[in-house]
Write a protein that holds these residues in place. Structure first.
Motif, PDB file in Angstrom:
ATOM      1  N   PRO A 120       0.821  -1.221   0.000  1.00 27.24           N
ATOM      2  CA  PRO A 120       0.000   0.000   0.000  1.00 27.24           C
ATOM      3  C   PRO A 120       0.851   1.266   0.000  1.00 27.24           C
ATOM      4  CG  PRO A 120       0.082  -0.921   2.192  1.00 27.24           C
ATOM      5  CD  PRO A 120       0.790  -1.902   1.305  1.00 27.24           C
ATOM      6  N   THR A 121       0.322   2.326  -0.591  1.00 31.77           N
ATOM      7  CA  THR A 121       0.990   3.630  -0.623  1.00 31.77           C
ATOM      8  C   THR A 121       0.226   4.679   0.171  1.00 31.77           C
ATOM      9  OG1 THR A 121       1.970   3.170  -2.789  1.00 31.77           O
ATOM     10  CG2 THR A 121       1.845   5.481  -2.120  1.00 31.77           C
ATOM     11  N   TYR A 122      -1.097   4.683   0.062  1.00 32.28           N
ATOM     12  CA  TYR A 122      -1.912   5.663   0.764  1.00 32.28           C
ATOM     13  C   TYR A 122      -2.912   4.973   1.693  1.00 32.28           C
ATOM     14  CZ  TYR A 122      -0.346   9.428  -2.347  1.00 32.28           C
ATOM     15  OH  TYR A 122       0.407  10.354  -3.031  1.00 32.28           O
ATOM     16  N   GLY A 123      -3.018   5.482   2.911  1.00 30.66           N
ATOM     17  CA  GLY A 123      -4.011   4.997   3.852  1.00 30.66           C
ATOM     18  C   GLY A 123      -4.705   6.156   4.533  1.00 30.66           C
ATOM     19  N   LEU A 124      -5.925   5.911   4.972  1.00 29.29           N
ATOM     20  CA  LEU A 124      -6.725   6.947   5.619  1.00 29.29           C
ATOM     21  C   LEU A 124      -7.171   6.463   6.991  1.00 29.29           C
ATOM     22  CD1 LEU A 124      -9.533   9.136   4.147  1.00 29.29           C
ATOM     23  CD2 LEU A 124     -10.120   7.571   6.015  1.00 29.29           C
ATOM     24  N   ALA A 125      -7.215   7.398   7.959  1.00 29.29           N
ATOM     25  CA  ALA A 125      -7.758   7.122   9.288  1.00 29.29           C
ATOM     26  C   ALA A 125      -8.832   8.155   9.592  1.00 29.29           C
ATOM     27  CB  ALA A 125      -6.661   7.166  10.342  1.00 29.29           C
ATOM     28  N   HIS A 126      -9.998   7.672  10.035  1.00 29.28           N
ATOM     29  CA  HIS A 126     -11.192   8.512  10.228  1.00 29.28           C
ATOM     30  C   HIS A 126     -11.709   8.289  11.645  1.00 29.28           C
ATOM     31  CE1 HIS A 126     -15.752   8.119  10.114  1.00 29.28           C
ATOM     32  NE2 HIS A 126     -15.631   9.387   9.767  1.00 29.28           N
ATOM     33  N   ASN A 127     -11.694   9.339  12.460  1.00 30.63           N
ATOM     34  CA  ASN A 127     -11.985   9.243  13.895  1.00 30.63           C
ATOM     35  C   ASN A 127     -13.095  10.231  14.247  1.00 30.63           C
ATOM     36  OD1 ASN A 127      -9.890   9.742  16.867  1.00 30.63           O
ATOM     37  ND2 ASN A 127     -11.642   8.421  16.575  1.00 30.63           N
ATOM     38  N   VAL A 128     -14.195   9.713  14.813  1.00 27.33           N
ATOM     39  CA  VAL A 128     -15.384  10.513  15.085  1.00 27.33           C
ATOM     40  C   VAL A 128     -15.600  10.659  16.585  1.00 27.33           C
ATOM     41  CG1 VAL A 128     -17.902  10.644  14.802  1.00 27.33           C
ATOM     42  CG2 VAL A 128     -16.475   9.795  12.931  1.00 27.33           C
ATOM     43  N   GLY A 129     -15.965  11.857  17.014  1.00 31.84           N
ATOM     44  CA  GLY A 129     -16.307  12.108  18.399  1.00 31.84           C
ATOM     45  C   GLY A 129     -17.808  12.102  18.605  1.00 31.84           C
ATOM     46  N   GLY A 130     -18.271  11.333  19.606  1.00 32.73           N
ATOM     47  CA  GLY A 130     -19.698  11.239  19.871  1.00 32.73           C
ATOM     48  C   GLY A 130     -20.428  10.628  18.695  1.00 32.73           C
ATOM     49  N   SER A 131     -21.559  11.223  18.331  1.00 32.84           N
ATOM     50  CA  SER A 131     -22.303  10.731  17.167  1.00 32.84           C
ATOM     51  C   SER A 131     -22.027  11.591  15.944  1.00 32.84           C
ATOM     52  CB  SER A 131     -23.807  10.729  17.471  1.00 32.84           C
ATOM     53  OG  SER A 131     -24.253  12.041  17.788  1.00 32.84           O
ATOM     54  N   GLY A 132     -20.930  12.362  15.989  1.00 33.19           N
ATOM     55  CA  GLY A 132     -20.548  13.181  14.844  1.00 33.19           C
ATOM     56  C   GLY A 132     -20.321  14.632  15.183  1.00 33.19           C
ATOM     57  N   GLY A 133     -20.225  14.955  16.465  1.00 30.07           N
ATOM     58  CA  GLY A 133     -19.971  16.333  16.862  1.00 30.07           C
ATOM     59  C   GLY A 133     -18.602  16.831  16.460  1.00 30.07           C
ATOM     60  N   ALA A 134     -17.650  15.913  16.286  1.00 27.76           N
ATOM     61  CA  ALA A 134     -16.297  16.271  15.849  1.00 27.76           C
ATOM     62  C   ALA A 134     -15.710  15.103  15.072  1.00 27.76           C
ATOM     63  CB  ALA A 134     -15.402  16.616  17.034  1.00 27.76           C
ATOM     64  N   THR A 135     -14.970  15.405  14.020  1.00 30.73           N
ATOM     65  CA  THR A 135     -14.329  14.374  13.204  1.00 30.73           C
ATOM     66  C   THR A 135     -12.957  14.856  12.771  1.00 30.73           C
ATOM     67  OG1 THR A 135     -16.461  13.614  12.311  1.00 30.73           O
ATOM     68  CG2 THR A 135     -14.489  12.955  11.118  1.00 30.73           C
ATOM     69  N   VAL A 136     -11.996  13.926  12.744  1.00 27.73           N
ATOM     70  CA  VAL A 136     -10.669  14.218  12.210  1.00 27.73           C
ATOM     71  C   VAL A 136     -10.269  13.097  11.263  1.00 27.73           C
ATOM     72  CG1 VAL A 136      -9.510  13.151  14.198  1.00 27.73           C
ATOM     73  CG2 VAL A 136      -8.271  14.800  12.782  1.00 27.73           C
ATOM     74  N   VAL A 137      -9.678  13.463  10.142  1.00 29.43           N
ATOM     75  CA  VAL A 137      -9.250  12.512   9.119  1.00 29.43           C
ATOM     76  C   VAL A 137      -7.785  12.765   8.797  1.00 29.43           C
ATOM     77  CG1 VAL A 137      -9.536  11.790   6.704  1.00 29.43           C
ATOM     78  CG2 VAL A 137     -11.558  12.286   8.110  1.00 29.43           C
ATOM     79  N   HIS A 138      -6.994  11.703   8.773  1.00 27.15           N
ATOM     80  CA  HIS A 138      -5.596  11.776   8.355  1.00 27.15           C
ATOM     81  C   HIS A 138      -5.399  10.919   7.102  1.00 27.15           C
ATOM     82  CE1 HIS A 138      -5.215  12.850  12.659  1.00 27.15           C
ATOM     83  NE2 HIS A 138      -4.163  13.540  12.275  1.00 27.15           N
ATOM     84  N   VAL A 139      -4.647  11.434   6.154  1.00 30.51           N
ATOM     85  CA  VAL A 139      -4.209  10.659   4.996  1.00 30.51           C
ATOM     86  C   VAL A 139      -2.704  10.487   5.107  1.00 30.51           C
ATOM     87  CG1 VAL A 139      -3.978  10.585   2.489  1.00 30.51           C
ATOM     88  CG2 VAL A 139      -6.075  11.484   3.517  1.00 30.51           C
ATOM     89  N   LEU A 140      -2.252   9.231   5.122  1.00 33.66           N
ATOM     90  CA  LEU A 140      -0.832   8.924   5.229  1.00 33.66           C
ATOM     91  C   LEU A 140      -0.304   8.425   3.884  1.00 33.66           C
ATOM     92  CD1 LEU A 140      -0.642   7.024   8.652  1.00 33.66           C
ATOM     93  CD2 LEU A 140      -0.636   9.484   8.219  1.00 33.66           C
ATOM     94  N   GLU A 141       0.944   8.747   3.614  1.00 29.74           N
ATOM     95  CA  GLU A 141       1.599   8.334   2.358  1.00 29.74           C
ATOM     96  C   GLU A 141       2.945   7.682   2.658  1.00 29.74           C
ATOM     97  OE1 GLU A 141       3.455  10.287  -1.750  1.00 29.74           O
ATOM     98  OE2 GLU A 141       2.945  11.560  -0.039  1.00 29.74           O
ATOM     99  N   ARG A 142       3.156   6.503   2.089  1.00 28.39           N
ATOM    100  CA  ARG A 142       4.482   5.879   2.179  1.00 28.39           C
ATOM    101  C   ARG A 142       5.351   6.406   1.063  1.00 28.39           C
ATOM    102  NH1 ARG A 142       6.354   1.745  -0.691  1.00 28.39           N
ATOM    103  NH2 ARG A 142       4.255   1.051  -1.252  1.00 28.39           N
ATOM    104  N   GLU A 143       6.414   7.104   1.437  1.00 24.44           N
ATOM    105  CA  GLU A 143       7.348   7.631   0.448  1.00 24.44           C
ATOM    106  C   GLU A 143       8.425   6.600   0.153  1.00 24.44           C
ATOM    107  OE1 GLU A 143       8.919  11.309   1.864  1.00 24.44           O
ATOM    108  OE2 GLU A 143       7.095  12.438   1.395  1.00 24.44           O
ATOM    109  N   ALA A 144       9.068   6.738  -0.973  1.00 28.16           N
ATOM    110  CA  ALA A 144      10.145   5.826  -1.336  1.00 28.16           C
ATOM    111  C   ALA A 144      11.276   5.941  -0.320  1.00 28.16           C
ATOM    112  CB  ALA A 144      10.669   6.157  -2.736  1.00 28.16           C
ATOM    113  N   ALA A 145      11.901   4.833   0.001  1.00 29.58           N
ATOM    114  CA  ALA A 145      13.001   4.816   0.969  1.00 29.58           C
ATOM    115  C   ALA A 145      14.144   5.682   0.469  1.00 29.58           C
ATOM    116  CB  ALA A 145      13.477   3.387   1.197  1.00 29.58           C
TER     117      ALA A 145
END
Length: 390
Positions: free
Chosen positions: A364-389
């Motif tokens: 994989p090269t790109y992954g996403l993490a999606h984290n929700v507070g409560g029933s949707g009062g707050a949300t944060v999303v991160h997109v991660l990228e694996r770069e070449a060594a």
């Protein structure tokens, strides 16, 4: 503006640990994160620390971040607690990224911890309920399972989806969690198991709800200026997006979507310069089965109402075009509130560095993490990228 990179990540098992405290759990996660770093790193390298926790049970509500960071030897390091309900851990990582991008710090620890198993069920429901709207939800007796049941009822009524589709979420995530040695509910289940379980809040049954867990997770981030000192295999935080919405469900425009997730995802994609089609996997916030289907749509994996189709066709299975919740998700891996968001990023880091064991995806090269507070009062999303060594 320097980029932020994840150089190490680790977590405890999620589960029930009566002999552990929030300090010992945090220390275990911190040590695991340190051990995962390729190069030498110690407490003296950390410039700042951010800790996500709700403080379930009322333990150390004041100065809870210094209480855990001093326990792992981070003396005289600025330590800040972040509370955004179930999204506390994800927002802790976001704050760590901001500290690096601002130039204030080169190395930041973002962690999360929660102990939830040492109380009665009634007390636990109270502590979960404090993240709902106080006057019209919590104080009138509405639980989070009740809130998400309202969302599920609206969704099933509006779209071509059934309670069996909710059970399919559980089957997929339990199958993934059975391969995760850190998972709380580390067993597979059949569709019949997940369909015939006792009702919790109609239409949600026991298998449609995540467990309440103890656990901790930690992520070590470094700026682009110093990342080469710690690793040659770089996982860049390519995009971060966050948003908030009305805390109470009744005040929102829709019961079948979470606008904060849509906005946070859009911002993260724009910052990363990618879209949903570029992702190789995602960890989404599936506190209840309906939340995963809604997340598919809010994050642009499919159009509104097509989440169940995506699931039925196997798109989100480990062998599908977009595997979702390879860790087992909250449903199987567990949900220690403050540690959940950081735990999602541990899984993403492991996948991108080839350290996910039996769950490992193919390059994989790109992954996403999606984290929700409560029933949707707050949300944060991160997109991660694996770069070449390098």
């Amino acid at each position: 503006m320097p980029d932020a990179y994840i150089v190490g990540a680790g977590q405890t098992e999620f589960g029930t640990f009566p002999s552990e405290s929030y300090r010992t759990l945090f220390a275990e996660a911190f040590e695991a994160a340190v051990e995962s770093v390729d190069g030498p790193i110690d407490a003296g390298d950390v410039d700042e620390a951010v800790v996500g926790t709700l403080g379930v049970g009322g333990r150390q509500l004041g100065l809870s971040a210094p209480a855990v960071t001093e326990h792992v030897g981070l003396h005289n390091v600025p330590s800040t607690r972040v509370e955004n309900a179930c999204a506390a851990g994800g927002f802790a990582v976001r704050q760590a990224v901001q500290a690096i991008e601002s130039g204030i710090a080169d190395v930041v620890l973002a962690g999360g911890v929660e102990v939830m198993s040492d109380m009665s069920g009634d007390a636990t429901k109270y502590w979960l309920g404090v993240s709902g709207e106080t006057e019209w939800e919590r104080l009138t007796g509405t639980t989070f399972s009740g809130v998400y049941a309202q969302m599920a009822s609206a969704y099933l009524d509006r779209y071509d989806a059934t309670t069996e589709d909710l059970s399919r979420v559980a089957v997929k995530n339990h199958a993934n969690g059975a391969k995760n040695p850190k998972a709380h509910l580390d067993f597979a289940c059949s569709l019949a198991d997940a369909t015939d379980a006792p009702t919790v809040a109609d239409p949600l049954n026991l298998y449609h709800c995540c467990p309440t867990s103890d656990g901790a997770a930690a992520v070590l981030l470094a700026s682009g200026d110093v990342v080469g000192e710690y690793t040659d295999e770089r996982v860049r935080v390519a995009g971060v997006g966050a948003a908030s919405d009305r805390v109470g469900l009744a005040d929102r425009d829709s019961y079948t979507a979470i606008s904060a997730s849509k906005e946070a995802g859009t911002r993260a994609y724009e910052m990363a310069g990618v879209g949903p089609a570029d992702l190789d996997f995602a960890e989404v916030h599936d506190c209840f089965a309906i939340a995963e289907l809604v997340a598919y749509e809010d994050l642009g994996f499919c159009d509104p109402g097509e989440g169940a189709t995506l699931l039925r066709e196997g798109v989100t299975d480990p062998g599908g075009d977009l595997p979702v919740n390879t860790s087992g998700g909250l449903k199987s891996k567990g949900h220690p509130i403050g540690a959940t968001g950081t735990g999602q990023l541990v899984e993403a880091f492991d996948q991108l560095t080839g350290n996910a064991g039996e769950r490992q995806l193919d390059d994989p090269t790109y992954g996403l993490a999606h984290n929700v507070g409560g029933s949707g009062g707050a949300t944060v999303v991160h997109v991660l990228e694996r770069e070449a060594a390098r």
